[in-house]
Design a protein around this motif. Sequence first.
Motif, short mmCIF file in Angstrom:
data_model
loop_
_atom_site.label_atom_id
_atom_site.label_comp_id
_atom_site.label_asym_id
_atom_site.label_seq_id
_atom_site.Cartn_x
_atom_site.Cartn_y
_atom_site.Cartn_z
N LEU A 116 49.70 44.69 33.78
CA LEU A 116 50.62 45.31 34.72
C LEU A 116 50.85 44.42 35.93
CD1 LEU A 116 52.27 47.82 35.52
CD2 LEU A 116 50.19 48.73 36.58
N ALA A 117 49.77 43.90 36.51
CA ALA A 117 49.89 43.05 37.69
C ALA A 117 50.62 41.75 37.38
CB ALA A 117 48.51 42.75 38.27
N ALA A 118 50.32 41.14 36.24
CA ALA A 118 50.98 39.89 35.86
C ALA A 118 52.47 40.11 35.62
CB ALA A 118 50.33 39.31 34.61
N PHE A 119 52.82 41.22 34.99
CA PHE A 119 54.23 41.52 34.69
C PHE A 119 55.02 41.78 35.98
CE2 PHE A 119 57.64 44.55 33.66
CZ PHE A 119 58.34 43.80 32.72
N LEU A 120 54.41 42.51 36.92
CA LEU A 120 55.13 42.90 38.14
C LEU A 120 55.21 41.78 39.17
CD1 LEU A 120 53.76 46.53 38.71
CD2 LEU A 120 55.99 45.86 37.79
N THR A 121 54.18 40.94 39.23
CA THR A 121 54.11 39.95 40.32
C THR A 121 54.30 38.51 39.89
OG1 THR A 121 51.70 39.64 40.14
CG2 THR A 121 52.48 41.49 41.50
N ASP A 122 54.08 38.22 38.59
CA ASP A 122 54.14 36.85 38.10
C ASP A 122 53.19 35.95 38.90
OD1 ASP A 122 55.11 34.96 36.26
OD2 ASP A 122 56.56 34.19 37.71
N SER A 123 52.03 36.50 39.24
CA SER A 123 51.07 35.78 40.08
C SER A 123 49.69 35.85 39.45
CB SER A 123 51.03 36.42 41.48
OG SER A 123 49.88 36.02 42.19
N LEU A 124 49.01 34.69 39.38
CA LEU A 124 47.66 34.65 38.84
C LEU A 124 46.68 35.39 39.76
CD1 LEU A 124 45.62 33.63 36.75
CD2 LEU A 124 45.46 31.50 38.06
N ALA A 125 46.88 35.24 41.07
CA ALA A 125 45.98 35.89 42.02
C ALA A 125 46.06 37.41 41.88
CB ALA A 125 46.33 35.47 43.45
N TRP A 126 47.27 37.96 41.82
CA TRP A 126 47.40 39.41 41.69
C TRP A 126 46.93 39.89 40.31
CZ3 TRP A 126 47.51 42.64 45.43
CH2 TRP A 126 48.08 42.29 46.66
N SER A 127 47.04 39.04 39.30
CA SER A 127 46.51 39.39 37.99
C SER A 127 44.99 39.55 38.06
CB SER A 127 46.86 38.31 36.96
OG SER A 127 48.26 38.16 36.84
N ALA A 128 44.32 38.66 38.80
CA ALA A 128 42.88 38.77 38.99
C ALA A 128 42.53 40.01 39.81
CB ALA A 128 42.34 37.50 39.67
N VAL A 129 43.36 40.35 40.77
CA VAL A 129 43.16 41.60 41.51
C VAL A 129 43.26 42.79 40.56
CG1 VAL A 129 44.12 43.14 43.27
CG2 VAL A 129 43.94 40.68 43.73
N GLY A 130 44.20 42.72 39.64
CA GLY A 130 44.33 43.78 38.64
C GLY A 130 43.07 43.94 37.82
N LEU A 131 42.45 42.82 37.45
CA LEU A 131 41.19 42.88 36.71
C LEU A 131 40.11 43.57 37.54
CD1 LEU A 131 39.61 42.01 34.16
CD2 LEU A 131 39.02 39.90 35.36
N MET A 132 40.03 43.21 38.82
CA MET A 132 39.03 43.82 39.69
C MET A 132 39.26 45.33 39.79
SD MET A 132 38.15 42.93 43.68
CE MET A 132 39.81 43.41 44.23
N VAL A 133 40.50 45.76 39.94
CA VAL A 133 40.81 47.18 40.03
C VAL A 133 40.45 47.89 38.72
CG1 VAL A 133 42.66 48.88 40.28
CG2 VAL A 133 42.58 46.87 41.78
N GLY A 134 40.78 47.25 37.59
CA GLY A 134 40.47 47.84 36.29
C GLY A 134 38.99 48.00 36.06
N TRP A 135 38.17 47.15 36.69
CA TRP A 135 36.72 47.27 36.55
C TRP A 135 36.09 48.22 37.56
CZ3 TRP A 135 35.00 41.46 35.68
CH2 TRP A 135 35.35 41.10 34.36
N VAL A 136 36.71 48.34 38.74
CA VAL A 136 36.09 49.17 39.79
C VAL A 136 36.36 50.65 39.55
CG1 VAL A 136 37.96 49.33 41.50
CG2 VAL A 136 35.59 49.12 42.26
N ILE A 137 37.44 50.98 38.88
CA ILE A 137 37.75 52.40 38.63
C ILE A 137 36.65 53.09 37.83
CG2 ILE A 137 39.33 53.96 37.43
CD1 ILE A 137 41.62 52.15 38.31
N PRO A 138 36.20 52.54 36.67
CA PRO A 138 35.09 53.18 35.95
C PRO A 138 33.80 53.23 36.77
CG PRO A 138 36.21 51.60 34.54
CD PRO A 138 36.71 51.38 35.93
#
Length: 421
Positions: A157-179
């Motif tokens: 989702l983050a990579a598709f919306l932002t086209d940014s590697l940094a925001w993609s990594a933020v997406g990974l962090m969010v996906g891990w912190v939710i559980p």
Amino acid sequence: MAEAGSRRSAFAWNFAGTTLYNFSQWLVLAILGRLFSQATVGEYSLLLALTAPVFLLTGLNLRVIQATDARRRWSVSQFERMRHLLNAVAMGISFLIGVFTFTDMGLLAALVAVCGAKAVEARGQLNYGYFQVHDRLDYVAQSLLSRALLGPMMVALAAFLTDSLAWSAVGLMVGWVIPQLLLDKPRVQRLIRNDPQATRPEEPRTVPALRAMLTKGFPLGVDAGVSSLSINAPRYLLQATAGSAALGGFVPLAYLAQLISSITSAMATTLISPMSRAYHEGRRKYFVRSLVRLVAFGAGVSAAAMVAAWAIGDWVIARALGPEYVNRPLLMALLLSSTVITLQRMLSKALEASTAFTRYMLVDSVTLATVALASVVLIPKFGALGAAHSLTMGFLLGTAVVLAMVVKLVNTMPDSPASRD
């Protein structure tokens, strides 16, 4: 029979959770490979290779310390304080490495985001250690499965919306912190409420307790860091000699091959405690039989993976990553290296079960030195293929060393015929 059934259940949970979680990390690479260039995948791979040894080295393997703290020397809150402190140290060291390594601010921002994801992952491992104390491996697996689902989804989702590697990594962090917030934290709190030892008044002298924890965990942290460096050393040299695009073509295939180790580690997790008891009780036959079972399981999984890769590997990779990632010689070389890595780690479980941690560190140090030397010789000449062969050579020598240690360990192990095997 009940114990065997419990062990099968534990293996099933470990197998599902560990395998799918590791597969999801390869899936993240596949998503990035589809949405970004191969060079960008290489940049992300380099960030992982830089941060993983730092977090493992400074992490002290707190999960193992907590899971084996039978006398409850440390309270839950003291483990949490140490975890936060170590995460801060790891993030600081990683950032300093980034400052001296990268001139691109976008890469530095991506490094910070990857560090955030690593910190979340490390904090989750502490929860898993507490779950192990209460024999709730199902909680561990369910958390890993949640991360395996949400992590790649948020990256995509983050990579598709932002086209940014940094925001993609933020997406990974969010996906891990939710559980961690919605699943792990409430379960830990519930277990603490029902655990008289966890809810006892906290020791007033926290600093000496943390110092003792640091002393106990230091060898485990060094060993984990050295082991990670053994895997990542060829990646550093490949990046330096061939660039990000070459690294981007190498790492997704390497992660795919490493799934062998993640599958076999599920079996090792379920057998390590019984093997440890058998060693200290002098039940040599059970100890050896369990070790043979581990090695045979690892060999079987490795053989099946190599057959599957030869038959349909190119087809799977072309559709998952793209045709530019198809490289059968490299994939087979990486699977061979993963087979040797699996063999060494299965044999090393005998040392772990006997608590021979100093020998364990010696094996990993020999492996790292050999991998590094082979990388310097082979990678400038053969590129990614040389990196794969460097891993094979290093872990093959490590396997020979650990095999000699295991033979000596078994031969000097006290045998108790009166004990049941």
